[in-house]
Design an enzyme around this catalytic site. Structure first.
Site, mmCIF file in Angstrom:
data_model
loop_
_atom_site.group_PDB
_atom_site.id
_atom_site.type_symbol
_atom_site.label_atom_id
_atom_site.label_comp_id
_atom_site.label_asym_id
_atom_site.label_seq_id
_atom_site.Cartn_x
_atom_site.Cartn_y
_atom_site.Cartn_z
ATOM 1 N N SER A 160 4.625 55.681 4.764
ATOM 2 C CA SER A 160 4.218 54.874 3.620
ATOM 3 C C SER A 160 3.486 55.718 2.585
ATOM 4 O O SER A 160 2.726 56.614 2.921
ATOM 5 C CB SER A 160 3.294 53.738 4.076
ATOM 6 N N LYS B 273 5.112 49.559 10.243
ATOM 7 C CA LYS B 273 5.457 49.818 8.841
ATOM 8 C C LYS B 273 6.005 48.545 8.183
ATOM 9 O O LYS B 273 5.717 48.255 7.007
ATOM 10 C CB LYS B 273 6.492 50.945 8.746
ATOM 11 N N HIS C 213 3.057 46.392 7.441
ATOM 12 C CA HIS C 213 2.382 47.001 6.281
ATOM 13 C C HIS C 213 3.044 46.521 5.001
ATOM 14 O O HIS C 213 2.385 46.102 4.046
ATOM 15 C CB HIS C 213 2.459 48.527 6.374
ATOM 16 N N ASN C 214 4.369 46.569 4.966
ATOM 17 C CA ASN C 214 5.083 46.168 3.763
ATOM 18 C C ASN C 214 4.978 44.671 3.505
ATOM 19 O O ASN C 214 4.948 44.226 2.353
ATOM 20 C CB ASN C 214 6.553 46.586 3.861
ATOM 21 N N GLU D 45 1.748 44.260 1.930
ATOM 22 C CA GLU D 45 1.912 44.797 0.575
ATOM 23 C C GLU D 45 2.554 43.760 -0.351
ATOM 24 O O GLU D 45 2.107 43.566 -1.494
ATOM 25 C CB GLU D 45 2.775 46.055 0.645
#
Length: 471
Positions: free
Chosen positions: A130, A184, A187-188, A191
């Site tokens: 990232s 990940k 995380h996105n 986000e």
């Protein structure tokens, strides 16, 4: 004689920058690409790093240029292209070699690929990276899934190229097979929520308060010096301040309001539902992007229902701006609480034992959602590792009590004014639902039993019961 310590296939934007990062900070790297012209161009433009890059015009040359056991990073488009690359590499590799998928893979594919290579003598690592183009070049946050032995082989290199927070490299081995790519993905998802909530605050400022981008930029810059300090708030201030070279006005005013997405946010929402963890703020952010792409339909609908009107000019403007800051903080807490709850649920389902405090620490630099907020999350999980939800921890429950007042006022004001705030509203609804001891699902259970005889449990007894509805 092998020259390189590692190889990389795929010299797109992310691959090229990651290769330069490795060459500069870790070791000599061998590189290859489907089109050899790109390999030659990349090597020619590498400047002072040329001597630490071995250009290879075939996979055979790439494998021959790397010291065994060979770690090889694949940076191609997620999906079938990765499977094709693995199939082409397998006959050329030896026992102990490591294939590393560093793209935005669906973690289910990573789990499958790991199993397919189990008896081959080869090892597979699914590695979430990232930070975008800038992070890949100068230090990303790196989330690794795979065997501990494979991670040990690449750990020194990954620590050398990762972002650093107060000297600590933002990389960690998070668990087996798909653990890295799953983290990940979440995380996105966070986000997506973070960006959508910021956009909704911008919408209230623009459509409700009639503020110009430059004025908004100053407010976001000020917020970035307080509890909202983060990469995304900083980026927002800078994008709102940017001028358009053609018109001389604000660049943001010239950008089409239709957001793109590559699927990771959608995967985060789907996985949350599959494991039965509420992530409504993330889900609403994904839905908002989908609605944003329906530009023509939205324009037609405005002709039917009319445009949003500015808020009453007599309102306390300064007070509203303070409430907007509090609203964004409260909604951010809810979004992170949901994301970490999803990771905890997936960890239990897949046997990963995800280290939540470590995840928060490696997100403090390099990644898109980096913020001072993550320091507090890491400290909370270190102190209370068995917590069910961030919302109920002493640190965050106090923050939520204070900031939720502003969130409630902003959601109410937006609703009565017709200003859309799907993610902010979802965050408030999540908070209110989560803290209500006696909810309304008892009526849902009554309905289910009425039309489907699904049964229900009673407050004063155990076991299934049915109502005498026809009577």
């Amino acid at each position: 004689m092998p020259e390189a310590e590692i190889g990389l296939i795929g010299l797109g934007v992310m691959g090229s920058n990651l290769a330069l990062n490795i060459a500069e900070n870790a070791s000599t790297i061998a590189v290859a690409n489907r089109t050899t012209e790109k390999v030659d161009a990349f090597h020619a433009e590498a400047g002072a790093l040329k001597d630490r890059i071995v250009p290879c015009r075939s996979l055979e040359a790439l494998v021959g240029a790397i010291r065994a056991p060979r770690p090889i990073i694949i940076m191609t488009k997620a999906g079938a292209a990765v499977d094709e690359q693995i199939a082409a590499l397998r006959p050329l590799l030896q026992a102990g070699d490591i294939i590393i998928d560093a793209g935005n893979a669906n973690f289910h594919d990573t789990v499958r690929r790991s199993k397919e290579l189990e008896d081959s003598g080869l090892t597979f690592i699914g590695m979430g990276v990232s930070g975008g183009e800038e992070g890949a070049r100068h230090g990303p946050s790196i989330m690794v899934g795979g065997t501990a032995e494979a991670y040990q082989r690449v750990e020194p290199m990954l620590k050398a190229i990762a972002a650093r927070f107060e000297g600590e490299p933002c990389v960690a081995h998070l668990g087996a097979d798909g653990a890295g790519h799953f983290v990940k993905t979440i995380h996105n998802g966070i986000e997506y929520a973070d960006m959508q909530m910021i956009a909704e605050i911008y919408g209230i400022m623009r459509d409700g308060l009639g503020m110009a981008p430059a004025e908004m930029a100053d407010i976001f810059a000020r917020w970035n010096e307080g509890p909202l300090n983060s990469y995304l708030i900083d980026v927002t201030a800078k994008t709102l301040a940017a001028k358009d070279a053609e018109t001389g006005g604000a660049l943001v005013d010239q950008i089409l309001d239709s957001a793109g997405q590559k699927g990771t946010g959608r995967w985060a929402a789907i996985e949350a539902q599959m494991i039965g963890v509420a992530a409504t703020t993330i889900e609403s952010a994904v839905a908002a992007r989908i609605l944003s792409a329906m530009k023509a339909e939205r324009e037609a609908a405005e002709q039917v229902f009319g445009p949003i009107e500015l808020l009453d000019a007599s309102i306390d403007r300064a007070g509203i701006i303070d409430q907007l800051e509090q609203a964004l903080l409260a909604a951010k807490i809810a979004a992170y609480a949901q994301g970490f709850a999803v990771m905890a649920g997936a960890s239990a389902d897949h046997g990963w034992d995800l280290p939540l405090a470590t995840i928060a620490r490696i997100w403090r630099a390099g990644c898109i959602i980096r913020s001072q907020f993550l320091d507090e999350i890491a400290a909370t999980f270190e102190a209370e590792s068995g917590t069910a939800n961030l919302l109920v921890t002493p640190r965050f429950s106090a923050m939520m009590r204070d900031s939720s007042v502003g969130l409630r006022k902003i959601v109410a004001l937006s609703a009565t004014s017709g200003i859309p705030t799907p993610a902010l509203s979802a965050a408030l609804a999540y908070y209110d639902t989560y803290r209500q001891a006696r909810g309304t699902a008892n009526l849902i259970q009554a309905q289910r039993d009425f039309f489907g005889a699904h049964g229900f449990e009673r407050l004063d007894g155990s076991g299934p019961h049915h109502g005498q509805w026809n009577a």
